[in-house]
Scaffold this motif. Structure first.
Motif, PDB file in Angstrom:
ATOM      1  N   LEU A   1       0.884  -1.183  -0.431  1.00  0.00           N
ATOM      2  CA  LEU A   1      -0.329  -0.220   0.321  1.00  0.00           C
ATOM      3  C   LEU A   1       1.491   1.311   0.306  1.00  0.00           C
ATOM      4  CD1 LEU A   1      -3.250  -1.308   2.444  1.00  0.00           C
ATOM      5  CD2 LEU A   1      -2.830  -0.637  -0.448  1.00  0.00           C
ATOM      6  N   GLU A   2       1.983   1.120   0.269  1.00  0.00           N
ATOM      7  CA  GLU A   2       3.071   2.155   0.381  1.00  0.00           C
ATOM      8  C   GLU A   2       3.360   2.449  -1.055  1.00  0.00           C
ATOM      9  OE1 GLU A   2       6.874   1.792   3.190  1.00  0.00           O
ATOM     10  OE2 GLU A   2       4.846   1.425   4.241  1.00  0.00           O
ATOM     11  N   VAL A   3       3.989   1.408  -2.021  1.00  0.00           N
ATOM     12  CA  VAL A   3       3.814   1.788  -3.350  1.00  0.00           C
ATOM     13  C   VAL A   3       2.529   1.674  -4.291  1.00  0.00           C
ATOM     14  CG1 VAL A   3       4.647   0.289  -5.243  1.00  0.00           C
ATOM     15  CG2 VAL A   3       5.911  -0.364  -3.028  1.00  0.00           C
ATOM     16  N   ASN A   4       2.139   1.513  -4.134  1.00  0.00           N
ATOM     17  CA  ASN A   4       0.148   1.809  -4.227  1.00  0.00           C
ATOM     18  C   ASN A   4      -1.146   1.134  -3.247  1.00  0.00           C
ATOM     19  OD1 ASN A   4      -1.788   1.710  -5.834  1.00  0.00           O
ATOM     20  ND2 ASN A   4      -1.366  -0.136  -7.074  1.00  0.00           N
ATOM     21  N   SER A   5      -1.419   2.587  -3.457  1.00  0.00           N
ATOM     22  CA  SER A   5      -2.517   3.176  -2.377  1.00  0.00           C
ATOM     23  C   SER A   5      -3.671   2.026  -2.685  1.00  0.00           C
ATOM     24  CB  SER A   5      -2.014   4.540  -1.773  1.00  0.00           C
ATOM     25  OG  SER A   5      -3.210   5.219  -2.619  1.00  0.00           O
ATOM     26  N   LYS A   6      -4.602   2.484  -3.880  1.00  0.00           N
ATOM     27  CA  LYS A   6      -5.113   1.650  -4.495  1.00  0.00           C
ATOM     28  C   LYS A   6      -5.396   0.180  -4.878  1.00  0.00           C
ATOM     29  CE  LYS A   6      -6.014   6.094  -6.721  1.00  0.00           C
ATOM     30  NZ  LYS A   6      -7.457   6.464  -6.108  1.00  0.00           N
ATOM     31  N   ALA A   7      -4.489  -0.759  -3.297  1.00  0.00           N
ATOM     32  CA  ALA A   7      -4.305  -2.545  -4.399  1.00  0.00           C
ATOM     33  C   ALA A   7      -5.474  -3.077  -3.378  1.00  0.00           C
ATOM     34  CB  ALA A   7      -2.940  -2.246  -3.687  1.00  0.00           C
ATOM     35  N   SER A   8      -6.144  -2.596  -4.341  1.00  0.00           N
ATOM     36  CA  SER A   8      -7.692  -3.314  -3.440  1.00  0.00           C
ATOM     37  C   SER A   8      -7.019  -5.154  -2.741  1.00  0.00           C
ATOM     38  CB  SER A   8      -8.275  -2.944  -4.445  1.00  0.00           C
ATOM     39  OG  SER A   8      -8.635  -4.229  -5.359  1.00  0.00           O
ATOM     40  N   ASN A   9      -6.971  -5.562  -3.110  1.00  0.00           N
ATOM     41  CA  ASN A   9      -6.661  -6.528  -2.731  1.00  0.00           C
ATOM     42  C   ASN A   9      -5.865  -6.315  -1.336  1.00  0.00           C
ATOM     43  OD1 ASN A   9      -8.004  -8.794  -4.425  1.00  0.00           O
ATOM     44  ND2 ASN A   9      -6.638  -8.529  -6.393  1.00  0.00           N
ATOM     45  N   SER A  10      -4.982  -6.001  -1.538  1.00  0.00           N
ATOM     46  CA  SER A  10      -3.802  -5.691  -0.318  1.00  0.00           C
ATOM     47  C   SER A  10      -5.140  -4.813   0.818  1.00  0.00           C
ATOM     48  CB  SER A  10      -2.543  -4.736  -0.347  1.00  0.00           C
ATOM     49  OG  SER A  10      -2.139  -5.832  -1.393  1.00  0.00           O
ATOM     50  N   LEU A  11      -5.281  -4.361   1.059  1.00  0.00           N
ATOM     51  CA  LEU A  11      -5.806  -3.391   1.599  1.00  0.00           C
ATOM     52  C   LEU A  11      -7.681  -4.502   2.153  1.00  0.00           C
ATOM     53  CD1 LEU A  11      -7.306   0.256  -0.690  1.00  0.00           C
ATOM     54  CD2 LEU A  11      -6.115  -0.692   1.629  1.00  0.00           C
ATOM     55  N   LEU A  12      -8.166  -5.023   1.123  1.00  0.00           N
ATOM     56  CA  LEU A  12      -8.821  -6.109   1.366  1.00  0.00           C
ATOM     57  C   LEU A  12      -8.678  -7.495   2.678  1.00  0.00           C
ATOM     58  CD1 LEU A  12     -12.316  -8.041   1.544  1.00  0.00           C
ATOM     59  CD2 LEU A  12     -11.395  -8.895  -0.783  1.00  0.00           C
ATOM     60  N   ASN A  13      -7.257  -8.138   2.171  1.00  0.00           N
ATOM     61  CA  ASN A  13      -6.493  -8.553   3.044  1.00  0.00           C
ATOM     62  C   ASN A  13      -6.279  -8.032   4.486  1.00  0.00           C
ATOM     63  OD1 ASN A  13      -6.866 -10.747   1.265  1.00  0.00           O
ATOM     64  ND2 ASN A  13      -5.744 -10.447   0.026  1.00  0.00           N
ATOM     65  N   LEU A  14      -5.571  -6.841   3.773  1.00  0.00           N
ATOM     66  CA  LEU A  14      -5.549  -5.933   5.382  1.00  0.00           C
ATOM     67  C   LEU A  14      -6.232  -6.297   5.996  1.00  0.00           C
ATOM     68  CD1 LEU A  14      -2.875  -5.130   7.318  1.00  0.00           C
ATOM     69  CD2 LEU A  14      -3.468  -2.485   5.586  1.00  0.00           C
ATOM     70  N   GLY A  15      -7.228  -5.580   6.023  1.00  0.00           N
ATOM     71  CA  GLY A  15      -8.551  -5.373   6.581  1.00  0.00           C
ATOM     72  C   GLY A  15      -8.829  -6.788   7.580  1.00  0.00           C
ATOM     73  N   ARG A  16      -8.934  -8.095   6.656  1.00  0.00           N
ATOM     74  CA  ARG A  16      -9.611  -9.672   6.822  1.00  0.00           C
ATOM     75  C   ARG A  16      -8.561  -9.802   8.527  1.00  0.00           C
ATOM     76  NH1 ARG A  16      -8.970 -12.339   2.668  1.00  0.00           N
ATOM     77  NH2 ARG A  16     -11.075 -12.290   2.504  1.00  0.00           N
ATOM     78  N   LEU A  17      -7.090  -9.616   7.897  1.00  0.00           N
ATOM     79  CA  LEU A  17      -6.208  -9.911   9.338  1.00  0.00           C
ATOM     80  C   LEU A  17      -6.073  -9.053  10.113  1.00  0.00           C
ATOM     81  CD1 LEU A  17      -2.901 -10.404   7.134  1.00  0.00           C
ATOM     82  CD2 LEU A  17      -5.285 -12.234   8.201  1.00  0.00           C
ATOM     83  N   LEU A  18      -6.056  -7.650  10.383  1.00  0.00           N
ATOM     84  CA  LEU A  18      -6.876  -7.232  11.250  1.00  0.00           C
ATOM     85  C   LEU A  18      -7.888  -7.115  12.333  1.00  0.00           C
ATOM     86  CD1 LEU A  18      -5.362  -3.421   9.031  1.00  0.00           C
ATOM     87  CD2 LEU A  18      -4.007  -4.436  11.355  1.00  0.00           C
ATOM     88  N   LEU A  19      -9.053  -7.875  11.441  1.00  0.00           N
ATOM     89  CA  LEU A  19     -10.031  -8.104  12.298  1.00  0.00           C
ATOM     90  C   LEU A  19      -9.639  -9.600  12.418  1.00  0.00           C
ATOM     91  CD1 LEU A  19     -12.858  -7.287  12.385  1.00  0.00           C
ATOM     92  CD2 LEU A  19     -13.132  -8.569  10.611  1.00  0.00           C
ATOM     93  N   GLN A  20      -9.231 -10.262  12.050  1.00  0.00           N
ATOM     94  CA  GLN A  20      -8.755 -11.804  12.925  1.00  0.00           C
ATOM     95  C   GLN A  20      -8.188 -11.220  13.535  1.00  0.00           C
ATOM     96  OE1 GLN A  20      -6.354 -14.146  10.108  1.00  0.00           O
ATOM     97  NE2 GLN A  20      -8.514 -14.806   8.846  1.00  0.00           N
ATOM     98  N   LYS A  21      -7.149 -10.227  14.278  1.00  0.00           N
ATOM     99  CA  LYS A  21      -6.243  -9.680  15.141  1.00  0.00           C
ATOM    100  C   LYS A  21      -7.056  -9.173  16.195  1.00  0.00           C
ATOM    101  CE  LYS A  21      -1.647  -9.694  14.699  1.00  0.00           C
ATOM    102  NZ  LYS A  21      -0.899 -10.231  15.325  1.00  0.00           N
ATOM    103  N   GLY A  22      -8.180  -8.909  15.874  1.00  0.00           N
ATOM    104  CA  GLY A  22      -9.403  -7.729  17.347  1.00  0.00           C
ATOM    105  C   GLY A  22      -8.532  -6.461  17.058  1.00  0.00           C
TER     106      GLY A  22
END
Length: 170
Positions: free
Chosen positions: A85-106
């Motif tokens: 996301l630092e390289v490409n702030s519009k990487a929607s798959n990275s945003l989605l996957n990051l959100g999923r993992l952060l949610l898993q971690k509470g």
């Protein structure tokens, strides 16, 4: 590769790399093809070689993130998605996957930030479901209701969706 002939694509990408060892696109293509085939180690190897050539090449950290996520190395996956996301702030798959993992971690608040950006770029049922769960966990029921209502609750895939929507409405 786009036609689904990943092994043939890999062979061609390898030939291109032999011809030009700095051809980033060939490394990206090979890494993505290996990822499609489920060969996580080879996918990581080609992505890392490409990053050694150009640390700011798009898609490579996302590929590494997927590799680490599939290997249950969540902290490493999160770091990779953040680098992507630092390289490409519009990487929607990275945003989605990051959100999923952060949610898993509470880490719901951070998950919502990432998922809201993903939803703005590429709305999907998966993103709405994750957002609804994060809002519900934070007891932000009005926001959760909005996200749950974006989902087709009549599909029998996930019986908890109408249940959770009902809880939020209560």
């Amino acid at each position: 590769r786009q036609s689904g002939s990943n092994q043939e694509a890999i062979n061609l990408f390898k030939r291109a790399i032999q011809t030009d060892p700095n051809l980033i696109q060939a490394y990206v293509g090979a890494a993505a093809s290996f990822l499609e085939l489920g060969d996580l180690d080879q996918a990581a190897s080609f992505a890392e070689k490409a990053l050694a050539i150009n640390a700011n090449a798009p898609r490579l950290n996302e590929i590494l993130g997927i590799v680490f996520q599939n290997k249950s190395k969540l902290d490493q996956a999160i770091k990779c998605y953040q680098k992507e996301l630092e390289v490409n702030s519009k990487a929607s798959n990275s945003l989605l996957n990051l959100g999923r993992l952060l949610l898993q971690k509470g880490q719901e608040a951070a998950a919502i930030e990432s998922l809201a950006k993903a939803s703005a770029l590429a709305p999907s049922e998966q993103c709405s479901l994750l957002l609804a769960q994060a809002y519900q966990n934070l007891r932000q029921f009005d926001e959760a209701i909005v996200e749950y209502k974006k989902l087709n609750i009549n599909r029998p895939k996930n019986k908890l969706i109408p249940f959770n929507l009902g809880l939020c409405l209560l």
